[in-house]
Design a protein around this motif. Structure first.
Motif, PDB file in Angstrom:
ATOM      1  N   VAL A 297       0.838  -1.204   0.000  1.00  0.00           N
ATOM      2  CA  VAL A 297       0.000   0.000   0.000  1.00  0.00           C
ATOM      3  C   VAL A 297       0.869   1.249   0.000  1.00  0.00           C
ATOM      4  O   VAL A 297       0.604   2.219  -0.724  1.00  0.00           O
ATOM      5  CB  VAL A 297      -0.943  -0.015   1.216  1.00  0.00           C
ATOM      6  CG1 VAL A 297      -1.726   1.291   1.306  1.00  0.00           C
ATOM      7  CG2 VAL A 297      -1.899  -1.194   1.129  1.00  0.00           C
ATOM      8  N   HIS A 301       0.980   4.136  -2.858  1.00  0.00           N
ATOM      9  CA  HIS A 301       0.691   5.531  -2.515  1.00  0.00           C
ATOM     10  C   HIS A 301       1.853   6.443  -2.910  1.00  0.00           C
ATOM     11  O   HIS A 301       1.642   7.539  -3.464  1.00  0.00           O
ATOM     12  CB  HIS A 301       0.413   5.636  -1.010  1.00  0.00           C
ATOM     13  CG  HIS A 301      -0.034   6.984  -0.583  1.00  0.00           C
ATOM     14  ND1 HIS A 301       0.820   7.906  -0.020  1.00  0.00           N
ATOM     15  CD2 HIS A 301      -1.250   7.587  -0.635  1.00  0.00           C
ATOM     16  CE1 HIS A 301       0.158   9.007   0.263  1.00  0.00           C
ATOM     17  NE2 HIS A 301      -1.095   8.849  -0.101  1.00  0.00           N
ATOM     18  N   SER A 600      -6.575  -1.734  -9.074  1.00  0.00           N
ATOM     19  CA  SER A 600      -6.260  -2.759  -8.077  1.00  0.00           C
ATOM     20  C   SER A 600      -4.758  -2.860  -7.829  1.00  0.00           C
ATOM     21  O   SER A 600      -4.324  -3.196  -6.726  1.00  0.00           O
ATOM     22  CB  SER A 600      -6.807  -4.108  -8.533  1.00  0.00           C
ATOM     23  OG  SER A 600      -6.236  -4.474  -9.785  1.00  0.00           O
ATOM     24  N   LEU A 722     -10.732   5.726  -2.329  1.00  0.00           N
ATOM     25  CA  LEU A 722      -9.899   4.526  -2.291  1.00  0.00           C
ATOM     26  C   LEU A 722      -9.083   4.505  -1.005  1.00  0.00           C
ATOM     27  O   LEU A 722      -7.852   4.668  -1.033  1.00  0.00           O
ATOM     28  CB  LEU A 722      -8.965   4.484  -3.503  1.00  0.00           C
ATOM     29  CG  LEU A 722      -9.568   4.092  -4.848  1.00  0.00           C
ATOM     30  CD1 LEU A 722      -8.528   4.204  -5.937  1.00  0.00           C
ATOM     31  CD2 LEU A 722     -10.136   2.687  -4.805  1.00  0.00           C
ATOM     32  N   GLN A 724      -8.166   2.103   0.696  1.00  0.00           N
ATOM     33  CA  GLN A 724      -7.248   0.976   0.735  1.00  0.00           C
ATOM     34  C   GLN A 724      -5.902   1.304   0.105  1.00  0.00           C
ATOM     35  O   GLN A 724      -4.936   0.551   0.274  1.00  0.00           O
ATOM     36  CB  GLN A 724      -7.853  -0.242   0.028  1.00  0.00           C
ATOM     37  CG  GLN A 724      -8.133  -0.057  -1.447  1.00  0.00           C
ATOM     38  CD  GLN A 724      -9.512   0.497  -1.708  1.00  0.00           C
ATOM     39  OE1 GLN A 724     -10.130   1.098  -0.832  1.00  0.00           O
ATOM     40  NE2 GLN A 724     -10.014   0.280  -2.923  1.00  0.00           N
ATOM     41  N   MET A 725      -5.794   2.441  -0.594  1.00  0.00           N
ATOM     42  CA  MET A 725      -4.520   2.864  -1.179  1.00  0.00           C
ATOM     43  C   MET A 725      -3.792   3.874  -0.299  1.00  0.00           C
ATOM     44  O   MET A 725      -2.761   4.412  -0.715  1.00  0.00           O
ATOM     45  CB  MET A 725      -4.741   3.486  -2.568  1.00  0.00           C
ATOM     46  CG  MET A 725      -4.669   2.492  -3.708  1.00  0.00           C
ATOM     47  SD  MET A 725      -4.693   3.319  -5.329  1.00  0.00           S
ATOM     48  CE  MET A 725      -3.207   4.306  -5.235  1.00  0.00           C
ATOM     49  N   LYS A 731      -3.009   7.903   7.269  1.00  0.00           N
ATOM     50  CA  LYS A 731      -4.327   8.000   7.908  1.00  0.00           C
ATOM     51  C   LYS A 731      -4.208   8.533   9.332  1.00  0.00           C
ATOM     52  O   LYS A 731      -5.033   9.343   9.778  1.00  0.00           O
ATOM     53  CB  LYS A 731      -5.001   6.623   7.922  1.00  0.00           C
ATOM     54  CG  LYS A 731      -5.381   6.096   6.541  1.00  0.00           C
ATOM     55  CD  LYS A 731      -6.017   4.722   6.644  1.00  0.00           C
ATOM     56  CE  LYS A 731      -6.402   4.182   5.277  1.00  0.00           C
ATOM     57  NZ  LYS A 731      -6.983   2.812   5.353  1.00  0.00           N
TER      58      LYS A 731
END
Length: 864
Positions: A297, A301, A600, A722, A724-725, A731
């Motif tokens: 991830v 990013h 994805s 998104l 999840q990316m 975060k």
């Protein structure tokens, strides 16, 4: 009140500017401050020594006020965000403490006073705290500390083991007689006595006393053995290798090649410590740059952020482009594939022709080369003229590749004008620069070129960091060895007499491969070979003034030189390698990446470029998106960032509506943060920076009332569309902003609710007006005779006009016009009641009527 005042002072732009200027002045003062206060004839150049003391005192007071304001504003230890919760603040405090120790001369002289003065070298660390790019690099280096310490421990154990073995094998066996004439093996210590006449009596010889001594590097003690093996580790072992291969017995003179097998000890140390252990540093430094991108991830990013920067929309307003017929036609021609292909063919042909040049060429061949170069020069000038006509002077200079073409044309033309060999070679070099532009046609080569260009900002941070680290070591060297007596290497060509000479010597050690081990020997001189202090207490019969310094070095000089090699050479210089490899790590991903519609495996460059092109339709050339245009922007983007599916259909359900509101709320928060920052920095300064930096986006950000830059808009959409990316650390860093986003979202929800209520009320009023209009039309159609019909029709027209006048009075001049235009296309009342929730035209009418009402009231002013 005191805490609020301290917070205002600490956060004010003027005070921050004062602190930054004080830091720069403090660093500049390091180059002028002498190693000792009583050093004669030093430091009297630009400013006097007394002025230096007063300036230093003033700067120390400024830093003390900064410390007091920061502590009063945020606390010392306890609360979250307290002063000592940051390691950088702790470094600032340590520098401040030693500055006061030096100012108050708490240590009158000796080693403690010298140590306190040496802490001046930490002043440049304040600059690192205030530079975001350097802090990122330092954080990456800190992440490498655990593995680097493991490598250092491994090297230390190997050096210690080799030193112990060396003491056992070579202890006492490396001594020799000087001068060595007549004391060859098997003679030794016993024969090395008296004096030696070099040159003979008749030839005016010199009588030299003999001495039985060790070379500079030996293994008689563990400390000396450690120093010798450290030199081997840094590949300064040539002289030592010859000495150990010639050893014989104890107290016997060396013999050439007597113990060649002992060289294996040094060879093993070179292979293990130098070729293996030291080069592992490079791997761990590169790993430090990737410390925050270990997971998949994080890698996705980081690559997405790099792609955003690479595909940033240009900040060029459409009004800067000429719109006349000739410019539009030239622009269409210049942007076509035919023109690009023709330009590439010309560049390739010109390069091939230049490659055919050879020595002793015939006159006809030289004429051919001359005329073809002239023809290609004319073609290049024509290209530049086409670009100037197509984009105008301002648009021409906004593209770096066009500027490079102009520079090539200018340099080549200069060679033809001057008509000499030097100018011709100069012009040929300029023509070769166009090959770089030709390489952009090939995607893999273009990626490499873009990666190199993307490395330039980080390269600036690394260069600045290197300069600061070199400055620290130069100041330490000046404090330690400024008055050390000259020796074998320490002298006019390599010394530490001043800051400038120290910086030059450090550069020679790190980059020039200087024989620094000889400097180590010279800087380690101690009594009785030097004078510890020039004073009557240390020198018998001293009649001059007592000074606090002498011309001795220190036994710990080796620590300094080893530190220079480890920190400056093995670590800092390898930052270049780490930075380049970190950027090139994305090349294989971009080339071998197989994207899909839902990202994805992350987006491709083409997908990010599509986002950039869509963004240009809404930013008006400013590089900023108006918040009011967010919905249109998202509806124009494909999934997963936007609302369009693969077939181009709109996907806008409850989830998309909620995410849009969250994105809009965060954009409002970003606008608020930007305005608060502008208020803190001052509008005048922002305007001056926008003017002098020449950033059109900065100067034109006021074109929109509420607008957000491109990268922040796309990253905000990514955070919500998104998640999840988004890495966990990113975060976590967004937690404080999320609270403001939630509050803003509630405010926007309340605003939308009020708008809907106002829209319903206006719609009911409109329905009543339409009903009254139908009744008037019905009455006008029920006339009895012709005259009555004519009169009734006129009255009906008058009544209808009156009703429309009431509508104009109700909705305002503009609103009435919009409403009237909308009313003409409305379906019957019964159909509107049946399709109330789905009729897009009715929703548009609600929005128009509500905006007329809300944006003229208190709610609009509060939102603004």
């Amino acid at each position: 009140p005191l805490r609020r005042a301290a917070a205002w002072v600490a956060e004010s732009y003027a005070f921050q500017a004062l602190v930054m200027a004080s830091i720069l002045a403090s660093c500049a003062l390091l180059a002028l401050t002498p190693a000792y206060r009583d050093l004669p004839g030093d430091g009297e150049g630009l400013i006097s020594r007394e002025q230096q003391r007063w300036i230093d005192l003033g700067l120390t007071i400024v830093f003390t006020v900064e410390f007091a304001a920061a502590v009063l504003a945020s606390g010392l230890f306890g609360p979250r965000g307290a002063y000592f919760r940051s390691a950088w603040n702790a470094v600032d405090f340590a520098v401040l403490v030693f500055a006061w120790v030096d100012e108050l001369t708490l240590f009158g002289g000796g080693g403690l006073a010298k140590l306190a003065r040496m802490f001046r070298a930490l002043r440049p660390l304040r600059l690192m705290k205030r530079n975001v790019g350097m802090r990122v690099i330092i954080d990456a280096l800190i992440d490498t500390l655990p593995p680097v310490l493991y490598v250092t421990a491994c090297a230390a154990v190997n050096v210690l083991a080799s030193a112990v073995v060396g003491v056992g094998m070579l202890g006492g066996r490396m001594r020799r007689c000087s001068p060595a004439e007549g004391i060859e093996y098997p003679a030794g210590k016993v024969e090395c006595a008296g004096a030696h006449l070099r040159g003979g009596l008749d030839a005016g010889g010199v009588l030299l006393p003999r001495s039985w001594h060790n070379p500079d590097a030996h293994f008689d003690t563990l400390q000396a053995a450690l120093g010798s093996m450290i030199r081997v580790m840094f590949l300064k072992y040539t002289a030592l290798l010859g000495d150990v291969m010639d050893v014989t017995e104890v107290d016997r003179s060396p013999r050439r090649g007597a113990s060649s097998w002992v060289a294996g000890l040094l060879v093993v140390n070179v292979v293990v410590c130098s070729l293996l252990v030291l080069n592992i540093f490079v791997g761990f430094i590169v790993d430090g740059f990737n410390a925050n991108t270990q997971s998949e991830v994080s890698i996705l990013h980081a690559r997405f952020i790099r792609q955003l920067k690479a595909h940033r929309p240009p900040r060029t307003l459409p009004k800067h482009l000429p719109q006349n017929r000739a410019s539009v036609g030239a622009r269409r021609f210049a942007e076509g594939r035919v023109f690009e292909a023709w330009s590439g063919v010309c560049v390739t042909a010109n390069v091939i022709m230049m490659m055919t040049g050879h020595r002793s060429a015939s006159a006809s061949f030289e004429d051919f080369i001359y005329w073809q170069n002239l023809a290609f020069l004319i073609e290049l000038v024509a290209e530049c003229l086409i670009f100037v006509v197509a984009y105008g002077p301002r648009g021409f200079f906004l593209d770096g590749w066009r500027v490079m073409d102009l520079a090539v044309a200018f340099g080549t033309s200069l060679g033809y004008i001057l008509q000499n060999n030097t100018a011709s070679q100069f012009a040929k070099g300029f023509r070769l620069l166009r090959v770089v532009r030709l390489l952009r046609v090939f995607p893999p080569v273009r990626i490499i070129l873009e990666t190199l260009l993307a490395s330039i900002p980080q390269l600036g941070n690394v260069v600045l960091l290197l300069f600061l680290v070199y400055t620290i070591f130069s100041v330490v060297a000046t404090q330690l060895f400024a008055v050390t007596m000259y020796g074998q290497r320490l002298g006019p060509t390599a010394s530490f007499d001043s800051f400038a000479s120290s910086m030059l010597t450090i550069l020679m050690i790190v980059q020039g491969g200087d024989e620094w081990q000889l400097l180590w020997n010279d800087c380690s001189v101690e009594p009785p070979f030097c004078t510890a202090q020039f004073s009557s207490a240390h020198v018998y019969g001293w009649t001059g003034p007592d000074y606090e310094f002498g011309d001795c070095g220190t036994r710990w000089a080796g620590v300094f030189f080893v530190g220079v090699n480890i920190v400056c050479a093995s670590v800092m210089l390898n930052l270049y390698i780490g930075m380049i490899l970190n950027n090139f790590a994305f090349i294989t991903d971009d080339v071998a990446h197989f994207p899909d519609a839902m990202w994805s495996t992350g987006p491709s460059g083409a997908q990010v470029d599509e986002i950039s092109k869509t963004f240009r339709n809404f930013d008006a050339g400013t590089g900023r998106l108006p918040v009011i245009a967010l919905r249109s922007f998202l509806r124009a983007l494909p999934q997963p960032i936007g609302f369009l599916d693969e077939k181009g259909n709109m996907v806008y359900g409850n989830v998309e509506r909620a995410l849009e509101k969250l994105i809009r709320a965060e954009l409002h928060v970003l606008v608020k943060e930007e305005r608060e920052k502008k208020i803190g920095n001052g509008r005048l300064w922002s305007r001056l920076m926008a003017r002098f930096t020449g950033a059109p986006g900065a100067a034109l950000s006021g074109r929109f009332w509420n607008s957000v830059p491109y990268e922040q808009v796309v990253l905000t959409c990514l955070f919500w569309r998104l998640p999840q990316m988004v890495p966990v650390l990113v975060k976590a860093a967004r937690q404080e902003r999320i609270q403001d986003v939630v509050l803003t979202m509630h405010a926007l929800t309340l605003k939308d609710f009020l708008l809907k209520l106002v829209g319903r009320r206006k719609r009911e009023q409109l329905q009543e007006i339409l009903e009254e209009k139908r009744k008037l039309k019905a009455e006008a159609s029920r006339g009895v005779d012709g005259k009555g019909k004519e009169d009734g029709g006129q009255d009906a027209v008058i009544n209808v006009c009156g009703a429309e006048g009431d509508m104009t009075a109700t909705f305002g001049e503009e609103g009435g016009g919009d409403a009237a235009d909308t009313v003409r296309g409305l379906p019957p009342i019964s159909e509107m009641e049946e399709e109330e929730e789905t009729d897009s035209m009715m929703l548009d009418l609600d929005f128009k009527l509500a905006m007329i009402h809300v944006y003229t009231g208190r709610a609009a002013r509060a939102l603004r």
